[in-house]
Design a protein around this motif. Structure first.
Motif, PDB file in Angstrom:
ATOM      1  N   HIS A   1       0.909  -1.325  -0.207  1.00  0.00           N
ATOM      2  CA  HIS A   1      -0.206  -0.271   0.330  1.00  0.00           C
ATOM      3  C   HIS A   1       0.892   1.426   0.283  1.00  0.00           C
ATOM      4  CE1 HIS A   1      -3.862  -1.627   0.221  1.00  0.00           C
ATOM      5  NE2 HIS A   1      -3.267  -2.370   1.697  1.00  0.00           N
ATOM      6  N   GLY A   2       1.702   1.078   0.437  1.00  0.00           N
ATOM      7  CA  GLY A   2       3.223   2.397   0.389  1.00  0.00           C
ATOM      8  C   GLY A   2       2.542   2.618   1.599  1.00  0.00           C
ATOM      9  N   LEU A   3       2.750   2.641   2.488  1.00  0.00           N
ATOM     10  CA  LEU A   3       2.329   2.949   4.105  1.00  0.00           C
ATOM     11  C   LEU A   3       3.537   2.624   4.800  1.00  0.00           C
ATOM     12  CD1 LEU A   3      -1.197   1.869   4.765  1.00  0.00           C
ATOM     13  CD2 LEU A   3      -0.880   3.921   4.447  1.00  0.00           C
ATOM     14  N   ARG A   4       3.653   3.893   5.397  1.00  0.00           N
ATOM     15  CA  ARG A   4       4.904   4.180   6.181  1.00  0.00           C
ATOM     16  C   ARG A   4       4.504   3.336   7.889  1.00  0.00           C
ATOM     17  NH1 ARG A   4       7.123   9.764   6.214  1.00  0.00           N
ATOM     18  NH2 ARG A   4       8.407   9.188   8.209  1.00  0.00           N
ATOM     19  N   LEU A   5       5.422   2.913   8.127  1.00  0.00           N
ATOM     20  CA  LEU A   5       4.319   2.639  10.159  1.00  0.00           C
ATOM     21  C   LEU A   5       5.487   3.739  10.304  1.00  0.00           C
ATOM     22  CD1 LEU A   5       3.604  -0.183  11.374  1.00  0.00           C
ATOM     23  CD2 LEU A   5       5.939  -0.363  12.213  1.00  0.00           C
ATOM     24  N   ALA A   6       4.526   4.880  10.776  1.00  0.00           N
ATOM     25  CA  ALA A   6       4.663   5.570  11.253  1.00  0.00           C
ATOM     26  C   ALA A   6       4.992   5.813  13.189  1.00  0.00           C
ATOM     27  CB  ALA A   6       3.650   7.229  11.809  1.00  0.00           C
ATOM     28  N   GLY A   7       4.227   4.508  13.609  1.00  0.00           N
ATOM     29  CA  GLY A   7       4.814   4.944  15.021  1.00  0.00           C
ATOM     30  C   GLY A   7       4.753   2.965  15.467  1.00  0.00           C
ATOM     31  N   ALA A   8       4.467   2.790  17.170  1.00  0.00           N
ATOM     32  CA  ALA A   8       2.965   2.103  17.784  1.00  0.00           C
ATOM     33  C   ALA A   8       3.017   2.444  18.575  1.00  0.00           C
ATOM     34  CB  ALA A   8       3.811   0.303  17.450  1.00  0.00           C
ATOM     35  N   ILE A   9       1.515   1.574  19.710  1.00  0.00           N
ATOM     36  CA  ILE A   9       1.603   1.705  20.290  1.00  0.00           C
ATOM     37  C   ILE A   9       1.699   1.535  21.618  1.00  0.00           C
ATOM     38  CG2 ILE A   9       0.057   3.195  22.410  1.00  0.00           C
ATOM     39  CD1 ILE A   9       0.801   4.780  20.232  1.00  0.00           C
ATOM     40  N   GLY A  10       3.100   0.776  22.945  1.00  0.00           N
ATOM     41  CA  GLY A  10       2.857  -0.580  23.264  1.00  0.00           C
ATOM     42  C   GLY A  10       2.483   0.699  25.108  1.00  0.00           C
ATOM     43  N   PHE A  11       3.054  -0.889  25.755  1.00  0.00           N
ATOM     44  CA  PHE A  11       2.557   0.061  26.977  1.00  0.00           C
ATOM     45  C   PHE A  11       3.706  -0.585  27.884  1.00  0.00           C
ATOM     46  CE2 PHE A  11      -1.357   0.448  25.172  1.00  0.00           C
ATOM     47  CZ  PHE A  11      -1.814   2.303  25.843  1.00  0.00           C
ATOM     48  N   PHE A  12       4.627   0.033  28.533  1.00  0.00           N
ATOM     49  CA  PHE A  12       5.931  -0.594  29.855  1.00  0.00           C
ATOM     50  C   PHE A  12       6.351   0.268  30.546  1.00  0.00           C
ATOM     51  CE2 PHE A  12       7.255   0.551  25.076  1.00  0.00           C
ATOM     52  CZ  PHE A  12       8.267   1.443  25.482  1.00  0.00           C
ATOM     53  N   GLU A  13       6.739  -0.733  31.803  1.00  0.00           N
ATOM     54  CA  GLU A  13       6.881   0.358  32.672  1.00  0.00           C
ATOM     55  C   GLU A  13       7.990   0.449  33.700  1.00  0.00           C
ATOM     56  OE1 GLU A  13       3.626  -1.164  36.393  1.00  0.00           O
ATOM     57  OE2 GLU A  13       5.077  -2.317  35.954  1.00  0.00           O
TER      58      GLU A  13
ATOM     59  N   GLU B   1       9.994  -6.305  27.988  1.00  0.00           N
ATOM     60  CA  GLU B   1       9.109  -5.629  27.414  1.00  0.00           C
ATOM     61  C   GLU B   1       8.487  -4.581  26.043  1.00  0.00           C
ATOM     62  OE1 GLU B   1       4.804  -5.545  25.879  1.00  0.00           O
ATOM     63  OE2 GLU B   1       5.975  -7.468  26.489  1.00  0.00           O
ATOM     64  N   ALA B   2       9.327  -3.671  26.879  1.00  0.00           N
ATOM     65  CA  ALA B   2      10.010  -2.437  25.510  1.00  0.00           C
ATOM     66  C   ALA B   2      11.095  -3.004  24.106  1.00  0.00           C
ATOM     67  CB  ALA B   2      10.873  -1.177  25.920  1.00  0.00           C
ATOM     68  N   GLU B   3      12.265  -3.916  24.918  1.00  0.00           N
ATOM     69  CA  GLU B   3      12.752  -4.429  24.019  1.00  0.00           C
ATOM     70  C   GLU B   3      11.866  -5.188  22.889  1.00  0.00           C
ATOM     71  OE1 GLU B   3      16.716  -6.664  23.539  1.00  0.00           O
ATOM     72  OE2 GLU B   3      16.107  -6.428  25.240  1.00  0.00           O
ATOM     73  N   ARG B   4      11.255  -6.028  23.444  1.00  0.00           N
ATOM     74  CA  ARG B   4      10.439  -6.751  22.484  1.00  0.00           C
ATOM     75  C   ARG B   4       9.478  -6.240  21.703  1.00  0.00           C
ATOM     76  NH1 ARG B   4       5.335  -9.312  21.654  1.00  0.00           N
ATOM     77  NH2 ARG B   4       4.645  -7.772  23.222  1.00  0.00           N
ATOM     78  N   ASN B   5       9.362  -4.680  21.957  1.00  0.00           N
ATOM     79  CA  ASN B   5       8.099  -3.600  20.992  1.00  0.00           C
ATOM     80  C   ASN B   5       8.564  -3.661  20.274  1.00  0.00           C
ATOM     81  OD1 ASN B   5       5.227  -2.412  23.506  1.00  0.00           O
ATOM     82  ND2 ASN B   5       5.874  -4.576  23.544  1.00  0.00           N
ATOM     83  N   MET B   6      10.079  -2.356  20.550  1.00  0.00           N
ATOM     84  CA  MET B   6      10.666  -2.357  19.486  1.00  0.00           C
ATOM     85  C   MET B   6      10.925  -2.887  18.339  1.00  0.00           C
ATOM     86  SD  MET B   6      13.415   0.214  22.012  1.00  0.00           S
ATOM     87  CE  MET B   6      12.962   1.220  23.073  1.00  0.00           C
ATOM     88  N   GLU B   7      11.577  -4.384  18.865  1.00  0.00           N
ATOM     89  CA  GLU B   7      12.346  -5.509  17.541  1.00  0.00           C
ATOM     90  C   GLU B   7      10.594  -5.604  17.249  1.00  0.00           C
ATOM     91  OE1 GLU B   7      12.844  -8.977  20.038  1.00  0.00           O
ATOM     92  OE2 GLU B   7      15.248  -7.908  20.631  1.00  0.00           O
TER      93      GLU B   7
END
Length: 279
Positions: A63-75, A90-96
């Protein structure tokens, strides 16, 4: 002064329609967005139901779409060491996950500290710098997100202090029209930031409701409320911001409507606001 920003769809805007991740991507493309900002929970659900990240990447690229970011929740910000270590994992998992989908940034809100008052900002700055270092290793930058309802990082001066005091060269913030109002930060304070200090900007609007009682669910389409959206867009352009504007709403009325219609209306509204504010 720039007269145009690229636009993304934060999938909270169509969250109530309970679409699959691939359907959300299709909706964003059909509505005409340049990018999409999904939730980690939806990425996880896609994989749990037998889908692959490669499949998602192909759909985005098709579709020619960029992943602008993502919403995750980690303490990442909390004082409790055990919870914080789990949060960094969890942050590292989200980043990967984000990296595999071609993204380069991830929201890092003060999750876990929303009701915590008196949290030391210098400690928060150290923790954010450590999160940025993790981001360098994974190739995905954590964007320090201001949450107006939180007891920590509810105002721009707090978020700016944490980003600066940590001293990391890749520090950047994720700001939001609604959260600036909810936390009590006047729009004109954005003049003090360079465009490079902002990694992503959430756009929305809100009706005339006191900030003490307004909630996420009260958000409305850009231009349909009383937010100083024109002023914000002019300041972002003047400051040299070149990131995306991500339409983020949580309106239950919109969730009852056709997802593509809602997404397209959000894009049309923000484009109209840009044309009005920037010419």
């Amino acid at each position: 002064m720039s007269t145009h920003f690229h636009c993304a769809l934060n999938t909270s805007t169509i969250r109530g329609q309970k679409l699959t991740l691939l359907q959300q991507i299709d909706v964003a493309a059909a509505a005409g967005y340049d990018g999409i900002e999904p939730w980690i929970a939806d990425i996880d659900r896609h994989v749990a139901e037998g889908g692959s990240l490669a499949e998602v990447r192909r759909r985005l690229d098709g579709h020619g779409l960029r992943l602008a970011g993502a919403i995750g929740f980690f303490e990442w910000i909390v004082d409790d060491q055990t919870a914080r270590e789990a949060g960094f994992a969890e942050a590292e998992r989200n980043m990967e996950l984000v990296h595999q989908l071609g993204g380069t940034c991830l929201a890092a809100p003060p999750f876990g500290a929303v009701k915590t008052s008196g949290l030391c900002l210098d400690r928060a700055a150290e923790r954010y710098a450590a999160l940025c270092a993790l981001g360098e290793r994974t190739g995905v930058a954590p964007l320090l997100e201001l949450w107006g309802m939180s007891q920590t990082l509810s105002r721009l001066e707090e978020a700016t202090y944490v980003a600066l005091a940590g001293g990391h060269p890749k520090a950047a913030m994720l700001l939001d029209v609604y959260h600036l109002y909810k936390g009590g930060t006047p729009a004109h304070c954005l003049r003090l930031l360079s465009g490079d200090a902002i990694g992503l900007f959430h756009v929305n609007d809100y009706p005339k409701i006191a900030r003490e009682t307004i909630t996420d669910a009260d958000r409305v389409y850009p231009g349909d409320g009383i937010a100083p959206l024109d002023e914000i867009l002019r300041i972002l352009a003047a400051n040299g911001y070149v990131g995306m504007l991500s339409v983020e709403l949580f309106n239950a009325e919109y969730w009852q409507q056709d997802a593509t219609l809602v997404a397209r209306t959000g894009l049309e509204k923000i484009k109209a606001a840009m044309a009005r504010a920037l010419g």
